[in-house]
Each structure stands twice: as C-alpha cells, then as structure tokens.
Design an enzyme around this catalytic site. Structure first.
Site, short mmCIF file in Angstrom:
data_model
loop_
_atom_site.label_atom_id
_atom_site.label_comp_id
_atom_site.label_asym_id
_atom_site.label_seq_id
_atom_site.Cartn_x
_atom_site.Cartn_y
_atom_site.Cartn_z
NE ARG A 57 -2.48 1.11 3.57
CZ ARG A 57 -1.83 1.94 4.62
NH1 ARG A 57 -1.57 3.35 3.88
NH2 ARG A 57 -1.81 1.10 5.91
CE1 TYR A 109 -14.84 11.35 -16.30
CE2 TYR A 109 -13.83 11.79 -14.44
CZ TYR A 109 -14.47 11.14 -14.84
OH TYR A 109 -15.38 10.22 -14.59
CG ASP A 181 -6.11 14.98 -17.20
OD1 ASP A 181 -5.54 14.17 -17.77
OD2 ASP A 181 -7.02 14.33 -16.50
CE LYS A 206 -10.85 7.81 -19.07
NZ LYS A 206 -11.27 7.10 -18.35
N1 PLP Z 1 -9.24 12.59 -16.84
C1 PLP Z 1 -9.53 13.05 -18.15
C2 PLP Z 1 -9.24 12.83 -18.87
C3 PLP Z 1 -10.57 11.55 -18.27
O1 PLP Z 1 -11.21 11.30 -18.97
C4 PLP Z 1 -10.83 10.80 -17.35
C5 PLP Z 1 -11.94 9.72 -16.98
O2 PLP Z 1 -12.37 9.94 -17.72
C6 PLP Z 1 -9.98 10.89 -15.46
C7 PLP Z 1 -9.30 11.51 -16.23
C8 PLP Z 1 -10.52 9.80 -14.65
O3 PLP Z 1 -9.64 8.85 -14.61
P1 PLP Z 1 -10.14 7.64 -13.68
O4 PLP Z 1 -11.15 6.88 -14.13
O5 PLP Z 1 -9.10 6.76 -13.99
O6 PLP Z 1 -10.13 7.75 -12.56
#
Ligand code: PLP
Length: 390
Positions: A57, A109, A181, A206
């Site tokens: 962890r 997101y 991001d 992704k």
């Molecule tokens: N950042 C982006 C651009 C995303 O599209 C997503 C989820 O769709 C996230 C962060 C969050 O990721 P997770 O679903 O792995 O927690």
C-alpha cells in the site's frame, strides 16, 4: 535508462528489473508485505536510509517501482507515482499542492469538475472553474494567491487547445504551479513537462492502459514536488495493485505503435466526417480549419485519437446515430483498442444543467468518438451507415 533513447525504446525497456530466472520483464510481486533479515535492515527501509520493498500500500513493491520508472521516463520526468485510478492521482495532487487554491481552465473531465468545483470547497479550498474564453480572469486569481492551475489539452469533448508554455510562464510569474492532465494526448503526442508544466497527471485507464481492461492513474514531475504527494497516496489508500501495475507496464510497451495508429485513423475519420452532409461540425485538432490547429501543431507531435462531431438535427438525431453504430461501442471511456462513442449530454456532461452545457458549448447533437485500432475504412463505413438518414 539512457535519456537519449527514443520513446519507443523507453516504453519497452525503462524500469524493467531483471530477475534471477531471466524474465525479460518485471514479474508480478503479488505480495502485501516483505520480510527482513533483521530489525536493523527493516529500520533502514522504514527510515528511508535504504531503498527497498516494505509494504505494497505504501508503493514499496518491486512491480510498482518498475512501473513508476517507466511512467517517469515516458513523460521525461524525474519521478512518477502510480495510483489506483486517474481520480485518485488528481485527488492526491490537489490535497498536496492545491491547498492555496485551484484554478481549473476549460472543459475538464466531469469528475474533475465536481471534485474541484463542489467537493474541495467543503474543506475550505478556494477553487475557480474558468472557461477557455475566460482566461483573462486567471491572473487576478493568481495575484490573489491561487497556487495551482489545472487543465486538460485537448479538452473533452470540444478538443480545445491551451498553450501550455504560456500558461506555465504565467503561473510561475505568480509563484503558482501548472498541472496538465495529459490523458487525451498521451506522452506520444505531447510532453507538458518539456513545455514548462510542473505536473502531468494521467487517467492510465485510457491510452496508457490502452485495452479497456485496467483502472489506474499516475502523476509525473520533479522529485521535490512529488515527494509530499507520497504520504497522501499512502494514507488515502490509493495504491495501484501489483497485478494492475504489471498489466499497465505490459500495455506501455506498445504505447507508441498504438497511439501513432490511432492518430492516423482519427485523422482519416475526422476528414471523412468533415465532408459528411449530416455532420454540422467536427472537433479535431488535426483539421486545418479547426480553431486550435495552429497551436496544436506547435505543441503536439500528433493530434490524438479523439474527436467529436455535431450531428445535424440535434439531440434525437445524435442519439439515433449513436444507437445505430455497430463497431463503435456505446460506452463512456476512451483510449482502448475498441472504438467507443458517447453522447456527452447523456454521459460525461449529463450532470450539468442544460444552461451550463450551453455555456460550455456542449450541444445536444454532439457525439464524442474514441478511435480504436480497427481499420479506418471500417470505422468510416460504420459512421456512414449510422448517419444515413439522421
Ligand atoms: N482525466 C480524464 C481526461 C478522463 O477522461 C478521466 C476519466 O474519464 C479521468 C481523468 C479520471 O480517470 P479514472 O476514470 O481513471 O479515475
């Protein structure tokens, strides 16, 4: 790892640990804890005098170490921490470096918008959600002491492109940090740290994972800035499981070939959709007429596998087309081998009021496409049959 080696070589080799049996890649250490020969040895690791495995962890597990070295190499970072999801990575970043305030620019997101806009303020964090068209408001927040600027580029679902170098410069002039991001672009297409960003975050669920079979996240940056994030990850219990870490490292070995193919296929799909009589508008940074194209050409090496289209006839026509698609699966994710379609008003942006969606330029007729690894001609044929009498 040799810094001068190319990205494909680093994807295959960075971080891999040779084992006693000659495995070409790091095995899965599917253990929660590690034993020591003596208390003195244990204390060396606990007190940080010696690097070593201790407790999974905490991230002190060889499979996780190996993954993190690969993740750091891909973004050209000194360090990386792996997480059990993209949201876990973002939450740890905000807990550590967002306490002086967070300004989120553009269409992030939905979960990110909710965390920054509604949940962190419950702990007294001052947060600001700015549209791309409201960038002129950013400097006032920075002057006011806001410590972290967060953005996606390209954004979801309108593929808005932000100038990472210019925003890093602005943030730094005010003593703030910039986090990007990089989920949509992936390190194959964009390297935010080289453009001046302080942090990169990923939903590794992704493109990094790439097969729609793991949930994971990552933060990359300097050792100094990542050091305090470690303890938040540890005590919020956000660690990636060793099996998932191994699967993610497996996927990263093919990242470049997957993403380059997805770039080419998405470009072909975008060009076909731009000529389609039932499509009002196409959002893809690779189209010369697209508003972010010039900037994308400057700061990206490829335009990515994501695009959105606006179907003529509005929400009902878009829903009908989405329901008729056969190769594109109706599913709310992206970056996998299978092409996916979502209608933002029913998935990623469903939680927003119609007024807020309109303010953000997210129309009822919009469909977001994640282009997978199928043949471009088959994907275009699928879209054409779905749009036939839209
Ligand atoms: N950042 C982006 C651009 C995303 O599209 C997503 C989820 O769709 C996230 C962060 C969050 O990721 P997770 O679903 O792995 O927690």
């Amino acid at each position: 790892m040799n810094e001068k080696q190319g990205l494909s070589t680093q994807c295959v080799h960075a971080g891999e640990i040779a084992d006693a049996h000659g495995s070409p890649h790091t095995p899965i250490y599917n253990t929660t804890t590690f034993k020591f020969a003596s208390t003195a040895d244990l204390l060396d690791v606990v007190d940080g005098r010696k690097a070593g495995s201790l407790y999974t962890r905490y991230g002190l597990n060889p499979t996780v170490f190996a993954l993190e070295q690969k993740l750091a190499a891909l973004e050209g970072a000194e360090a990386a921490w792996a997480f059990c999801s993209g949201m876990a990575a973002e939450a740890a970043l905000f807990m550590t470096h967002g306490r002086e305030g967070i300004a989120c620019i553009g269409d992030a997101y939905g979960g990110t918008l909710e965390l920054i806009g509604s949940q962190l303020p419950l702990f007294g964090v001052r947060t600001h959600l700015l549209l791309g068209s409201e960038l002129d408001l950013l400097e006032a927040h920075l002057r006011d002491g806001c410590g972290l600027v967060f953005l996606e580029t390209p954004t979801n679902p309108r593929m808005e492109i932000f100038d990472i170098a210019a925003l890093a410069d602005l943030a730094h002039r005010h003593g703030a940090r910039l986090a990007v991001d990089n989920t949509f672009a992936s390190p194959v297409n964009q390297r935010p740290l080289e453009l001046g960003a302080d942090f990169v975050v990923h939903s590794a669920t992704k493109y990094l994972g790439g097969h729609s079979d793991i949930t994971a996240g990552a933060i990359m940056g300097s050792k100094e800035l990542l050091a305090p994030v470690w303890n938040w990850r540890k005590n919020l219990g956000q660690m990636i499981a060793p099996e998932t870490a191994s699967l993610l490292a497996r996927s990263l070995r093919t990242l470049v070939v997957r993403v380059e193919r997805q770039n080419a296929t998405a470009q072909a799909v975008a060009e076909a959709m731009a000529k389609h009589p039932h499509v009002e508008r196409v959002f893809h940074p690779g189209l010369p007429g697209f508003h972010g194209h010039t900037l994308a050409k400057r700061q990206m090496k490829g335009f990515g596998g994501m695009l959105s289209i606006e179907v003529k006839g509005g929400g009902a026509a878009a829903t009908r087309a989405a329901d008729r698609l056969r190769l594109f699966a109706l599913a709310p994710s992206l970056g996998g081998a299978e092409s996916l379609v979502t209608q933002p008003t029913t998935t990623t942006h469903h939680g927003l009021t119609p007024e807020e969606r309109a303010r953000r330029g997210i129309s009822e007729g919009m469909l977001r496409l994640s282009v997978g690894l199928e043949d471009a001609a088959d994907l275009i044929a699928d879209l054409e049959q779905a749009l036939k009498d839209a």
